[in-house]
Design a protein around this motif. Structure first.
Motif, PDB file in Angstrom:
ATOM      1  N   SER A 125      -9.288   4.798   8.348  1.00  0.00           N
ATOM      2  CA  SER A 125     -10.472   4.596   9.182  1.00  0.00           C
ATOM      3  C   SER A 125     -11.308   5.852   9.316  1.00  0.00           C
ATOM      4  N   MET A 126     -10.686   7.015   9.141  1.00  0.00           N
ATOM      5  CA  MET A 126     -11.441   8.254   9.280  1.00  0.00           C
ATOM      6  C   MET A 126     -12.469   8.423   8.178  1.00  0.00           C
ATOM      7  N   LEU A 127     -12.211   7.745   7.074  1.00  0.00           N
ATOM      8  CA  LEU A 127     -13.010   8.055   5.893  1.00  0.00           C
ATOM      9  C   LEU A 127     -14.314   7.274   5.835  1.00  0.00           C
ATOM     10  N   GLU A 128     -14.522   6.400   6.787  1.00  0.00           N
ATOM     11  CA  GLU A 128     -15.772   5.638   6.812  1.00  0.00           C
ATOM     12  C   GLU A 128     -16.026   4.931   5.485  1.00  0.00           C
ATOM     13  N   LEU A 129     -15.068   4.167   5.110  1.00  0.00           N
ATOM     14  CA  LEU A 129     -15.222   3.447   3.856  1.00  0.00           C
ATOM     15  C   LEU A 129     -16.151   2.265   4.040  1.00  0.00           C
ATOM     16  N   ARG A 130     -16.876   2.027   2.987  1.00  0.00           N
ATOM     17  CA  ARG A 130     -17.768   0.875   3.047  1.00  0.00           C
ATOM     18  C   ARG A 130     -17.087  -0.302   2.389  1.00  0.00           C
ATOM     19  N   PRO A 131     -17.596  -1.482   2.656  1.00  0.00           N
ATOM     20  CA  PRO A 131     -16.931  -2.684   2.108  1.00  0.00           C
ATOM     21  C   PRO A 131     -16.852  -2.625   0.590  1.00  0.00           C
ATOM     22  N   SER A 132     -15.827  -3.236   0.075  1.00  0.00           N
ATOM     23  CA  SER A 132     -15.533  -3.029  -1.341  1.00  0.00           C
ATOM     24  C   SER A 132     -16.545  -3.692  -2.263  1.00  0.00           C
ATOM     25  N   GLU A 133     -17.342  -4.661  -1.732  1.00  0.00           N
ATOM     26  CA  GLU A 133     -18.362  -5.220  -2.616  1.00  0.00           C
ATOM     27  C   GLU A 133     -19.455  -4.203  -2.840  1.00  0.00           C
ATOM     28  N   VAL A 134     -19.649  -3.366  -1.857  1.00  0.00           N
ATOM     29  CA  VAL A 134     -20.719  -2.378  -1.959  1.00  0.00           C
ATOM     30  C   VAL A 134     -20.255  -1.163  -2.759  1.00  0.00           C
ATOM     31  N   GLU A 135     -19.042  -0.749  -2.491  1.00  0.00           N
ATOM     32  CA  GLU A 135     -18.614   0.556  -2.999  1.00  0.00           C
ATOM     33  C   GLU A 135     -17.223   0.447  -3.598  1.00  0.00           C
ATOM     34  N   SER A 136     -17.059   0.982  -4.783  1.00  0.00           N
ATOM     35  CA  SER A 136     -15.731   1.007  -5.405  1.00  0.00           C
ATOM     36  C   SER A 136     -15.080   2.361  -5.156  1.00  0.00           C
ATOM     37  N   VAL A 137     -13.808   2.305  -4.878  1.00  0.00           N
ATOM     38  CA  VAL A 137     -13.112   3.518  -4.465  1.00  0.00           C
ATOM     39  C   VAL A 137     -12.101   3.948  -5.515  1.00  0.00           C
ATOM     40  N   ALA A 138     -12.020   5.239  -5.721  1.00  0.00           N
ATOM     41  CA  ALA A 138     -10.945   5.801  -6.544  1.00  0.00           C
ATOM     42  C   ALA A 138     -10.301   6.920  -5.747  1.00  0.00           C
ATOM     43  N   VAL A 139      -8.990   7.028  -5.865  1.00  0.00           N
ATOM     44  CA  VAL A 139      -8.269   8.089  -5.183  1.00  0.00           C
ATOM     45  C   VAL A 139      -7.667   9.015  -6.240  1.00  0.00           C
ATOM     46  N   ASN A 140      -7.800  10.305  -6.020  1.00  0.00           N
ATOM     47  CA  ASN A 140      -7.366  11.265  -7.020  1.00  0.00           C
ATOM     48  C   ASN A 140      -6.463  12.317  -6.385  1.00  0.00           C
ATOM     49  N   SER A 141      -5.356  12.609  -7.038  1.00  0.00           N
ATOM     50  CA  SER A 141      -4.479  13.649  -6.499  1.00  0.00           C
ATOM     51  C   SER A 141      -3.893  14.459  -7.645  1.00  0.00           C
ATOM     52  N   VAL A 142      -4.194  15.733  -7.648  1.00  0.00           N
ATOM     53  CA  VAL A 142      -3.684  16.605  -8.706  1.00  0.00           C
ATOM     54  C   VAL A 142      -2.756  17.630  -8.075  1.00  0.00           C
ATOM     55  N   PHE A 143      -1.471  17.475  -8.324  1.00  0.00           N
ATOM     56  CA  PHE A 143      -0.432  18.399  -7.832  1.00  0.00           C
ATOM     57  C   PHE A 143      -0.382  18.462  -6.307  1.00  0.00           C
ATOM     58  N   GLU A 144      -0.700  17.357  -5.652  1.00  0.00           N
ATOM     59  CA  GLU A 144      -0.643  17.377  -4.194  1.00  0.00           C
ATOM     60  C   GLU A 144       0.436  16.485  -3.601  1.00  0.00           C
ATOM     61  N   LEU A 145       0.740  15.398  -4.276  1.00  0.00           N
ATOM     62  CA  LEU A 145       1.632  14.424  -3.645  1.00  0.00           C
ATOM     63  C   LEU A 145       3.047  14.961  -3.435  1.00  0.00           C
ATOM     64  N   HIS A 146       3.474  15.853  -4.325  1.00  0.00           N
ATOM     65  CA  HIS A 146       4.873  16.286  -4.192  1.00  0.00           C
ATOM     66  C   HIS A 146       5.095  17.066  -2.908  1.00  0.00           C
ATOM     67  N   LYS A 147       3.992  17.631  -2.372  1.00  0.00           N
ATOM     68  CA  LYS A 147       4.170  18.427  -1.152  1.00  0.00           C
ATOM     69  C   LYS A 147       4.567  17.559   0.027  1.00  0.00           C
ATOM     70  N   LEU A 148       4.279  16.263  -0.069  1.00  0.00           N
ATOM     71  CA  LEU A 148       4.624  15.385   1.045  1.00  0.00           C
ATOM     72  C   LEU A 148       6.101  15.113   1.137  1.00  0.00           C
ATOM     73  N   LEU A 149       6.823  15.401   0.068  1.00  0.00           N
ATOM     74  CA  LEU A 149       8.238  15.032   0.059  1.00  0.00           C
ATOM     75  C   LEU A 149       9.078  15.910   0.961  1.00  0.00           C
ATOM     76  N   SER A 150       8.471  16.961   1.508  1.00  0.00           N
ATOM     77  CA  SER A 150       9.273  17.827   2.368  1.00  0.00           C
ATOM     78  C   SER A 150       9.478  17.220   3.740  1.00  0.00           C
ATOM     79  N   ARG A 151       8.650  16.234   4.065  1.00  0.00           N
ATOM     80  CA  ARG A 151       8.857  15.580   5.350  1.00  0.00           C
ATOM     81  C   ARG A 151       9.218  14.122   5.115  1.00  0.00           C
ATOM     82  N   PRO A 152      10.260  13.663   5.737  1.00  0.00           N
ATOM     83  CA  PRO A 152      10.645  12.270   5.498  1.00  0.00           C
ATOM     84  C   PRO A 152       9.573  11.321   6.010  1.00  0.00           C
ATOM     85  N   GLY A 153       9.326  10.313   5.220  1.00  0.00           N
ATOM     86  CA  GLY A 153       8.380   9.293   5.655  1.00  0.00           C
ATOM     87  C   GLY A 153       6.943   9.589   5.339  1.00  0.00           C
ATOM     88  N   ALA A 154       6.646  10.835   4.985  1.00  0.00           N
ATOM     89  CA  ALA A 154       5.239  11.190   4.785  1.00  0.00           C
ATOM     90  C   ALA A 154       4.659  10.489   3.576  1.00  0.00           C
TER      91      ALA A 154
END
Lengths: 151, 619
Positions: B431-460
């Motif tokens: 909700s923070m990202l103010e996404l617009r409805p998907s008919e209007v706007e197509s979304v892509a998510v990109n992560s380069v060398f970031e996801l592994h950092k979440l593994l240090s906390r359980p559940g993240a």
């Protein structure tokens, strides 16, 4: 003695290339990059002619199998022009990926695309902190293209 | 805590010949010792001639037998110099009185300085050199010489210190390292450190670097380091390094140290770290750098020294920039991810990319240019960049946004930007990202060398993946290191990361030049420190393999999207451009692209879409 020579000279038809810029341009269009650079050092007139970006555009896409779409030109011009595109991207890419420079090979669409992408990255890097183009900043991310290949 | 780059190693190693040559020149110019090792130093002709001139005049015979030519008249001067030297040596080591006492402890938090001081000792002042060039003085009674020469060979302590042979005559003590070192080293199961007998190791063993004069060999047997320098070296004027042997020994030492750390045997680990540092000197290039980084990481783990604050963001950005420029890994990541995003956005009029790894925004110029030139004209491009808070007051996310906006204006792409600061990706909410409805706007998510950092906390990671699902993306592009550095057992992690970073450093070796390469190595070194020295939430470099990520994404409700042949071709072309890049390989693995060095894959790009939804299909 002198009289003889002058007579001989008058007999030969004189064509002074600098009087015919359009022919000069046509000739320069057919040169390769290095020769074009050399030609630009001949005299001020030639330098001005050689600086004409359309010459370099012709050089960049001379060997492309199909002509690039018209939308390419404004983008390239905005990012620094064809001469820069050639110097920074096309020439190194061609020489690394192609055979020796003498063999004319056809570019593939992917190679064109790659060159353009790298060119864009180059522009972005030169933007510097404030969004102003700093002309003296070296496009470091493309230096890998210009450096000699390490054996 | 920035690692002192092991450049000092280089500087002292090579010009030893020159140094000692210069020394003998200067010493020759002076009044005292005209002493030279028998070994001819390939240096200036003048010096050489000067050497030869004095060669025959009044040489001490006993020493001549051993291969050293010393003028008897100069013995006293040499002895004096040795005394000075010993003083100098003692001063630098705080706890070292006689160089033959108890276990030496070094101020743990000062490891870098200690190492540096050790190294600077190897770059000795001129007088040192002239002394080093001096063969052992006969001392007062010839018999002593023989005895002391022979003694080390017979000694059963591997760690007898051989520095310098001359010194043995000064004080008749054979410099032995503390017995604790001995027992520590012997305690290593399977004699991983010692291979073979005393004599064997003496012949193969050399901490020496390729010296062109026999004397320079002595420089390396620094007393305080538990070097095994068993036999008497003075009878071997030429010592060539057998670096392959040492390479193996080095790896063994690293593994033994990690094992010791795991078993909490910190004394042993401490002793081994010092050996590793010493052994690393005998290696060249990538192996040395890797070994030094790992040794420092182990030392940090042993002494529990690790900077509490993560690296300042501008500094880490700068390091990453250099890494970007030096080697193709980041470029490969960006280009392949961009290709996937481009294909997913085909036909869309308004697109929105959410970037978890904003940094300097180097990925987006290429995508914007490709969008600008696509048939049908560019879409409206919106970018949301997410990054960690900056420690200084600068809003670097905004700065990056301005640069990108400038570029977008230049190439006539409608551009919108938003920067988000978040301590961790897990703090995000769709909700923070103010996404617009998907008919209007197509979304892509990109992560380069970031996801592994979440593994240090359980559940993240589960939370983040569910948030990503909420965003309803057309495509999710993920680039991660292809390695398992997140196993539960420390030794396994250590071994894995040793192999991984060795390969990575090997690939760097081919790239040209100076500062960029050094910075890239520091960048990787920081990762090494984190993997080895940290635990718990501090350890955020928790790399996992592609297979593991596949399982995670699969169970979170994503289906793989295949990266097309265009991406493969572009990647191959890109790699062909890199200098020294013959070793890079692009592989395709079930729709994912892997970039590796020779046979070892190092990073993997994968693309994901919501399960049950076909790319480009209309519902």
């Amino acid at each position: 003695m002198k009289l003889n020579i002058m007579e001989e000279e008058e007999e030969r038809p004189k064509i002074f290339i600098n009087d015919h810029i359009d022919i000069l341009v046509e000739i320069l269009k057919r040169l390769d990059g290095q020769s074009l650079g050399v030609a630009a050092c001949v005299c001020r007139l030639w330098s001005a002619v050689a600086r004409n970006d359309s010459l370099w555009e012709h050089l960049c896409f001379r060997h492309v199998s199909s002509p690039p779409p018209s939308s390419v030109r404004p983008v390239v011009v905005a990012l620094g022009g064809y001469k820069r595109l050639y110097m920074v991207c096309v020439r190194p890419v061609l020489s690394r990926l192609g055979d020796s420079g003498l063999v004319r090979r056809v570019w593939t669409r992917n190679e064109v695309q790659l060159s353009l992408s790298l060119f864009c990255v180059d522009y972005y890097e030169r933007l510097g902190g404030s969004g102003m183009i700093s002309s003296d900043a070296s496009p470091s991310s493309l230096m890998f293209l210009c450096k000699p290949v390490n054996v | 805590m920035k690692r002192e780059h092991p450049n000092p190693h280089h500087t002292h190693l090579n010009p030893l010949a020159d140094a000692s040559m210069a020394a003998s020149c200067s010493s020759g110019a002076g009044s005292s010792a005209g002493v030279y090792p028998k070994q001819e130093i390939a240096a200036g002709k003048a010096a050489k001639m000067w050497e030869e001139e004095h060669q025959e005049a009044g040489m001490d015979e006993l020493l001549a037998v051993l291969g050293y030519k010393v003028r008897s008249s100069d013995m006293a001067g040499v002895a004096q110099k040795l005394e000075q030297l010993e003083e100098a040596m003692c001063i630098q080591q705080d706890n070292l009185s006689q160089l033959a006492s108890d276990t030496v402890h070094y101020n743990p938090s000062d490891l870098s300085t200690w190492l540096e001081s050790m190294l600077s000792e190897l770059n000795p002042p001129t007088s040192f050199d002239s002394v080093m060039a001096a063969p052992p003085p006969p001392a007062q009674n010839p018999p002593t010489i023989d005895e002391s020469f022979l003694a080390p060979a017979e000694s059963s302590t591997i760690t007898s210190i051989d520095f310098p042979d001359q010194k043995k005559h000064q004080s008749s003590t054979v410099f032995e390292e503390s017995s604790s070192f001995d027992s520590d080293l012997k305690a290593i199961p399977g004699k991983a450190i010692y291979s073979g007998t005393q004599l064997e190791s003496s012949s193969r063993e050399s901490k020496r670097l390729k010296p062109s004069s026999g004397s320079s060999s002595d420089l390396f047997s620094i007393p305080s380091i538990g070097a095994f320098n068993p036999a008497n070296e003075s009878s071997r004027p030429v010592i060539l390094v057998d670096s392959q042997e040492n390479g193996i020994r080095l790896v063994h030492a690293l593994m033994a140290c990690a094992d010791a750390v795991q078993q909490n045997n910190l004394d042993l680990a401490e002793a081994l770290v010092k050996q590793i540092n010493y052994l690393a000197l005998s290696q060249a290039g990538a192996m040395r750098k890797v070994a030094t980084f790992f040794a420092q990481a182990l030392a940090r783990r042993i002494y529990r020294v690790y900077p509490e604050n993560p690296l300042d963001h501008s500094l880490s950005d700068m390091l990453q920039m250099h890494f970007y420029e030096t080697c193709p890994y980041l470029k490969f990541a960006h280009f392949t991810a961009n290709q996937a995003i481009l294909e997913a956005f085909q036909g869309k009029k308004r697109v929105h990319v959410i970037d978890f790894s904003m940094n300097q925004g180097m990925q987006w110029p290429a995508l914007m240019q490709a969008l600008a030139l696509r048939p049908g004209g560019p879409p409206a491009f919106r970018l949301t960049g997410i990054g960690p808070p900056s420690t200084d007051n600068s809003d670097h996310l905004q700065e990056v946004g301005w640069k990108l906006a400038q570029l977008a204006e230049t190439i006539h792409v409608e551009f919108e930007y938003r920067g988000f600061v978040a301590n961790s990706l897990a703090d995000l909410d769709a909700s923070m990202l103010e996404l617009r409805p998907s008919e209007v706007e197509s979304v892509a998510v990109n992560s380069v060398f970031e996801l592994h950092k979440l593994l240090s906390r359980p559940g993240a990671i589960e939370k983040v993946l569910s948030v990503v699902k909420q965003m309803g993306p057309e495509i999710v592009t993920v680039v991660e290191q292809e390695a398992n550095h997140n196993g539960p057992v420390f030794l396994d992690r250590f071994t894995e990361s040793l192999h991984y970073y060795s390969t990575l450093f090997d690939s760097l070796e081919g790239s040209v030049n100076g500062q960029d390469k050094v910075m890239s190595e520091v960048y990787l070194g920081n990762q090494i420190f984190n993997v080895v020295a940290c635990e718990g939430t501090d350890r955020f470099e928790r790399h996992e393999t592609l297979a593991q990520w596949r399982t995670r994404f699969g169970s979170a409700g994503f289906a793989p999207a295949h990266l097309g042949s265009n991406a493969f071709k572009q990647a191959s072309m890109l790699l062909a451009l890199f200098a020294g890049g013959d070793g890079y390989r692009v592989e395709e693995n079930n729709g994912c692209l892997l970039l590796g060095w020779h046979t070892r894959p190092l990073i993997a790009t994968s693309a994901w879409q919501l399960a049950g939804k076909k790319l480009g299909a209309t519902h």
